[in-house]
Design an enzyme around this catalytic site. Structure first.
Site, short mmCIF file in Angstrom:
data_model
loop_
_atom_site.label_atom_id
_atom_site.label_comp_id
_atom_site.label_asym_id
_atom_site.label_seq_id
_atom_site.Cartn_x
_atom_site.Cartn_y
_atom_site.Cartn_z
N LYS A 1 134.83 -5.46 94.85
CA LYS A 1 134.80 -6.97 94.60
C LYS A 1 135.52 -7.31 93.34
CE LYS A 1 130.17 -8.16 96.56
NZ LYS A 1 129.00 -8.95 96.05
N ASP B 1 128.58 -16.05 96.94
CA ASP B 1 127.34 -15.38 96.56
C ASP B 1 126.33 -16.67 95.98
OD1 ASP B 1 127.28 -12.97 97.73
OD2 ASP B 1 127.80 -11.89 96.12
P1 NAP Z 1 124.88 -5.38 89.04
O1 NAP Z 1 126.10 -6.14 88.67
O2 NAP Z 1 125.12 -3.67 89.20
O3 NAP Z 1 123.69 -5.55 88.09
C1 NAP Z 1 122.59 -5.17 88.08
C2 NAP Z 1 121.54 -6.03 87.29
O4 NAP Z 1 120.22 -5.00 87.28
C3 NAP Z 1 121.85 -5.71 85.77
O5 NAP Z 1 121.21 -7.14 85.37
C4 NAP Z 1 121.16 -4.65 85.28
O6 NAP Z 1 120.69 -4.57 84.04
C5 NAP Z 1 119.81 -4.65 86.13
N1 NAP Z 1 119.11 -3.51 86.10
C6 NAP Z 1 119.59 -2.16 87.06
N2 NAP Z 1 118.54 -1.32 86.90
C7 NAP Z 1 117.55 -1.76 85.81
C8 NAP Z 1 116.47 -1.35 85.35
N3 NAP Z 1 115.95 -0.08 85.62
N4 NAP Z 1 115.79 -2.02 84.28
C9 NAP Z 1 116.31 -3.06 84.15
N5 NAP Z 1 117.46 -4.02 84.57
C10 NAP Z 1 118.11 -3.23 85.45
O7 NAP Z 1 124.22 -5.58 90.57
P2 NAP Z 1 124.30 -6.81 91.36
O8 NAP Z 1 125.75 -6.93 92.39
O9 NAP Z 1 124.41 -8.09 90.32
O10 NAP Z 1 123.31 -6.90 92.34
C11 NAP Z 1 121.96 -6.95 91.95
C12 NAP Z 1 121.02 -6.89 92.96
O11 NAP Z 1 121.20 -8.01 93.86
C13 NAP Z 1 121.02 -5.96 93.82
O12 NAP Z 1 119.80 -5.15 94.22
C14 NAP Z 1 121.87 -6.35 95.03
O13 NAP Z 1 121.37 -5.25 96.26
C15 NAP Z 1 121.10 -7.48 95.11
N6 NAP Z 1 122.14 -8.62 95.79
C16 NAP Z 1 121.67 -9.36 96.88
C17 NAP Z 1 122.28 -10.39 97.45
C18 NAP Z 1 121.94 -11.14 98.61
O14 NAP Z 1 122.73 -11.80 99.35
N7 NAP Z 1 120.63 -11.36 98.63
C19 NAP Z 1 123.88 -10.81 97.13
C20 NAP Z 1 124.29 -9.82 95.99
C21 NAP Z 1 123.59 -8.63 95.30
P3 NAP Z 1 121.85 -4.10 83.11
O15 NAP Z 1 122.96 -5.07 82.52
O16 NAP Z 1 121.17 -3.62 81.56
O17 NAP Z 1 122.38 -2.70 83.52
#
Ligand code: NAP
Length: 281
Positions: A70, A106
């Site tokens: 992305k 998104d």
């Molecule tokens: P990302 O950019 O990797 O961000 C992950 C987020 O989760 C960050 O804020 C991270 O905090 C936090 N995090 C991860 N592990 C953690 C832990 N053990 N403890 C506390 N915080 C934690 O990922 P993303 O693209 O934003 O996606 C996030 C989630 O949304 C994923 O599960 C993805 O599958 C889901 N999602 C769903 C849709 C949908 O259509 N429903 C669309 C996009 C994404 P830090 O900054 O501290 O690492």
């Protein structure tokens, strides 16, 4: 075989086997009787530049872009709209005069799912407590700010990312401290989990909901499982909840319209199809 009129789109990633986008787009192609096809295509990071620059040559009208492409796709195509600029990502690529353009849908999908799940929901109803500061959280903050939310408090494990987000966005997005979560929840109209916590295979999201008003809406963008522990706890205390499937389905709408010229409807039948696939694991 491709008929001459057949339009093809795809989702690219590396790896790509888990994507549910083909179920969504092929459902709409059938529903609107459009001669077209939507495929899953593994594209290696080192092949991304060539793939996007030769989209048309390979017979595609556009593509979705997923992990890990992305950010790189944002740099390789002409990005359009605040959502792409504020997230530095694109998830939807389309052609204009043969050249690749990209958008981030998104955030639009998040708001679409929310409005479908809670008819009458208004972004102006109280503070937004947004957990997470990753790509999805940025997309959601951009969409909520655009929709008129007046206060978006961002809580993140790594505080520097929430601060960077507040700096990039400006008001109404503010970085918040976990110690202040209960105070924010007390005035919240919407609580969003945009972290990956609560997803199958990840640790649970452990927060107390005691301070949250019963009128507040609780939403989780994690959709495996469909009902996360957060949503279950919120539903048990009487809050309205919206699961992450709405976002997944609604983020697909603009891409389909750009590629195939029809604004598709997210139907209960489509939701059931994708939910059944998620249930299979
Ligand atoms: P990302 O950019 O990797 O961000 C992950 C987020 O989760 C960050 O804020 C991270 O905090 C936090 N995090 C991860 N592990 C953690 C832990 N053990 N403890 C506390 N915080 C934690 O990922 P993303 O693209 O934003 O996606 C996030 C989630 O949304 C994923 O599960 C993805 O599958 C889901 N999602 C769903 C849709 C949908 O259509 N429903 C669309 C996009 C994404 P830090 O900054 O501290 O690492």
């Amino acid at each position: 075989m491709n008929g001459p009129a057949e339009r093809r789109a795809c989702v690219i990633g590396w790896p790509i086997s888990h994507s549910r986008s083909p179920i969504i787009h092929n459902y709409w192609l059938r529903r609107y009787a459009i001669e077209g096809r939507y495929e899953r295509l593994p594209v290696r990071p080192e092949d991304l530049r060539h793939f996007l620059s030769d989209l048309q040559g390979q017979g595609f009208v556009g593509c979705n872009v997923t992990v890990p492409h992305k950010e790189e796709a944002f740099r390789l195509v002409e990005a359009e709209g605040d959502a792409a600029l504020l997230t530095s990502t694109v998830n939807t690529v389309f052609l204009r005069d043969g050249r690749p353009f990209g958008r981030s849908t998104d955030g639009e999908g998040f708001v679409g799912g929310l409005v479908a799940g809670v008819p009458g929901w208004s972004p102006r109803d109280g503070t937004v407590a947004l957990l997470g500061a990753g790509g999805a959280a940025r997309a959601i903050a951009a969409a909520l700010a655009g929709a008129g939310a007046s206060r978006i408090h961002v809580f993140n494990r790594t505080p520097g990312r929430a601060e960077a987000m507040a700096g990039d966005f400006g008001p109404p997005v503010m970085a918040a401290r976990w110690d202040d979560l209960a105070d924010t929840l007390a005035e919240a109209g919407l609580l969003v989990n945009a972290t990956s916590l609560g997803m199958e295979g990840q640790p649970p999201l452990e927060i107390r909901l005691d301070a949250l008003p019963r009128e507040a809406v609780v939403t989780d963008i994690v959709y495996v499982p469909l009902e996360t522990p957060l949503l279950r706890a919120a539903r048990a205390r009487g809050n309205r909840t919206v699961d992450g499937l709405g976002m997944l389905l609604h983020q697909a709408v603009p891409g389909f319209e750009l590629w195939f010229g029809v604004r598709p409807e997210v139907t209960p039948e489509l939701r059931a199809l994708v939910a059944a696939d998620i249930g299979k694991g």
